[in-house]
Design a protein around this motif. Sequence first.
Motif, mmCIF file in Angstrom:
data_model
loop_
_atom_site.group_PDB
_atom_site.id
_atom_site.type_symbol
_atom_site.label_atom_id
_atom_site.label_comp_id
_atom_site.label_asym_id
_atom_site.label_seq_id
_atom_site.Cartn_x
_atom_site.Cartn_y
_atom_site.Cartn_z
ATOM 1 N N ARG A 23 0.848 -1.185 0.000
ATOM 2 C CA ARG A 23 0.000 0.000 0.000
ATOM 3 C C ARG A 23 0.886 1.237 0.000
ATOM 4 N N LYS A 24 0.265 2.378 -0.195
ATOM 5 C CA LYS A 24 1.016 3.631 -0.238
ATOM 6 C C LYS A 24 1.751 3.886 1.067
ATOM 7 N N ASP A 25 1.140 3.503 2.181
ATOM 8 C CA ASP A 25 1.740 3.743 3.485
ATOM 9 C C ASP A 25 2.355 2.492 4.097
ATOM 10 N N HIS A 26 2.502 1.453 3.301
ATOM 11 C CA HIS A 26 3.077 0.196 3.792
ATOM 12 C C HIS A 26 3.955 -0.384 2.690
ATOM 13 N N VAL A 27 5.221 0.027 2.691
ATOM 14 C CA VAL A 27 6.112 -0.317 1.578
ATOM 15 C C VAL A 27 7.072 -1.450 1.924
ATOM 16 N N ALA A 28 7.101 -1.906 3.176
ATOM 17 C CA ALA A 28 8.010 -2.982 3.557
ATOM 18 C C ALA A 28 7.866 -4.227 2.687
ATOM 19 N N PRO A 29 6.614 -4.626 2.302
ATOM 20 C CA PRO A 29 6.478 -5.815 1.447
ATOM 21 C C PRO A 29 7.245 -5.719 0.131
ATOM 22 N N ILE A 30 7.479 -4.512 -0.366
ATOM 23 C CA ILE A 30 8.219 -4.357 -1.631
ATOM 24 C C ILE A 30 9.623 -4.922 -1.491
ATOM 25 N N TYR A 31 10.269 -4.651 -0.366
ATOM 26 C CA TYR A 31 11.622 -5.159 -0.144
ATOM 27 C C TYR A 31 11.618 -6.674 0.038
ATOM 28 N N VAL A 32 10.611 -7.184 0.722
ATOM 29 C CA VAL A 32 10.517 -8.633 0.898
ATOM 30 C C VAL A 32 10.273 -9.321 -0.445
ATOM 31 N N SER A 90 10.797 3.349 -2.527
ATOM 32 C CA SER A 90 11.105 1.935 -2.330
ATOM 33 C C SER A 90 11.555 1.275 -3.631
ATOM 34 N N VAL A 91 10.891 1.610 -4.715
ATOM 35 C CA VAL A 91 11.267 1.044 -6.019
ATOM 36 C C VAL A 91 12.669 1.501 -6.418
ATOM 37 N N ILE A 92 12.983 2.774 -6.166
ATOM 38 C CA ILE A 92 14.314 3.294 -6.490
ATOM 39 C C ILE A 92 15.395 2.567 -5.692
ATOM 40 N N VAL A 93 15.127 2.344 -4.395
ATOM 41 C CA VAL A 93 16.084 1.624 -3.552
ATOM 42 C C VAL A 93 16.312 0.206 -4.084
ATOM 43 N N CYS A 94 15.238 -0.465 -4.473
ATOM 44 C CA CYS A 94 15.360 -1.830 -5.005
ATOM 45 C C CYS A 94 16.148 -1.860 -6.309
ATOM 46 N N VAL A 95 15.933 -0.883 -7.176
ATOM 47 C CA VAL A 95 16.674 -0.818 -8.440
ATOM 48 C C VAL A 95 18.162 -0.628 -8.166
ATOM 49 N N ILE A 96 18.486 0.217 -7.183
ATOM 50 C CA ILE A 96 19.889 0.442 -6.835
ATOM 51 C C ILE A 96 20.541 -0.846 -6.362
ATOM 52 N N VAL A 97 19.817 -1.623 -5.548
ATOM 53 C CA VAL A 97 20.359 -2.894 -5.063
ATOM 54 C C VAL A 97 20.593 -3.862 -6.212
ATOM 55 N N TRP A 98 19.638 -3.936 -7.137
ATOM 56 C CA TRP A 98 19.796 -4.850 -8.271
ATOM 57 C C TRP A 98 20.945 -4.428 -9.188
ATOM 58 N N LEU A 99 21.219 -3.133 -9.264
ATOM 59 C CA LEU A 99 22.306 -2.652 -10.109
ATOM 60 C C LEU A 99 23.648 -2.647 -9.397
ATOM 61 N N PHE A 100 23.623 -2.912 -8.103
ATOM 62 C CA PHE A 100 24.848 -2.840 -7.312
ATOM 63 C C PHE A 100 25.978 -3.721 -7.848
ATOM 64 N N PRO A 101 25.712 -4.957 -8.321
ATOM 65 C CA PRO A 101 26.798 -5.800 -8.837
ATOM 66 C C PRO A 101 27.576 -5.188 -10.000
ATOM 67 N N ILE A 102 27.033 -4.133 -10.608
ATOM 68 C CA ILE A 102 27.788 -3.465 -11.672
ATOM 69 C C ILE A 102 29.115 -2.938 -11.135
ATOM 70 N N LEU A 103 29.151 -2.633 -9.838
ATOM 71 C CA LEU A 103 30.390 -2.175 -9.221
ATOM 72 C C LEU A 103 31.463 -3.254 -9.242
ATOM 73 N N TYR A 104 31.033 -4.501 -9.432
ATOM 74 C CA TYR A 104 32.006 -5.589 -9.503
ATOM 75 C C TYR A 104 32.981 -5.419 -10.660
#
Length: 244
Positions: A23-32, A90-104
């Motif tokens: 929900r708009k005020d409940h974004v924790a499930p997005i990370y899970v 929340s979506v931006i944070v998740c995208v950053i995590v998925w792109l993080f391996p590019i630093l490898y």
Amino acid sequence: MTIAGIGLPLTLVAIVAICSLVRKDHVAPIYVINLLISDIVQLSSMIILGQKFSGRTVFSICFMVVISLERYLVIAWPLWYKFKRNIKTSVIVCVIVWLFPILYLPIFFLARYHINIIIACFLLLPFPLLIFFLGGTLKALSSARSVPPDEKRRIVGALVLVLLIYNLLFLPRVIVSLSKKIKQYENIEIVTLLPLFFSPLADLFLYVFMRKGICDKLLASLCCCKMDHDDGTSLETGVTSDSD
């Protein structure tokens, strides 16, 4: 293969169920959800390649840290977080995590002979962070009056679960990767590698702490039992003192 055969359908069902909680005020499930998607990558690699997808460890630990941070902010900074949390962030944070391996890529070319040690050192950083988030949450519980008691219990339960998953399933492997002497023993290598295959199944328990229901009754009963025990101890102490 057995773990993949059991874990894959359960993870897919959990993702569908958790999507309904966003929900708009409940974004924790997005990370899970993103954590479970990384589990699907690992489980699929078990079926297709017959081995564990090593890159998934970074994704999993990063999302666990993000989940713990989000749960910590709900308790420690409820008013500030109430106006800051939204689906877009929340979506931006998740995208950053998925792109993080590019630093490898630059690290691999600059220090490819030490890449395993560098990754292991990075994966060791969440240990103090997860402890800080749990400790800070417990410390701020009494002052977080805007958060309902049942949600407080679910938040603490999720933080404890994340810390246990990291300490029991990931941390031993990280320590072994950093120690050249331990790595010489094949048995220790196998013992620390096997728990990683069970991490997708362990992550499924986070679904329990994302919704109301049986979890609330269980946690409430545990808290009541503890309070009853403490009250009984206090009464016995008081009676003893009066007798004296």
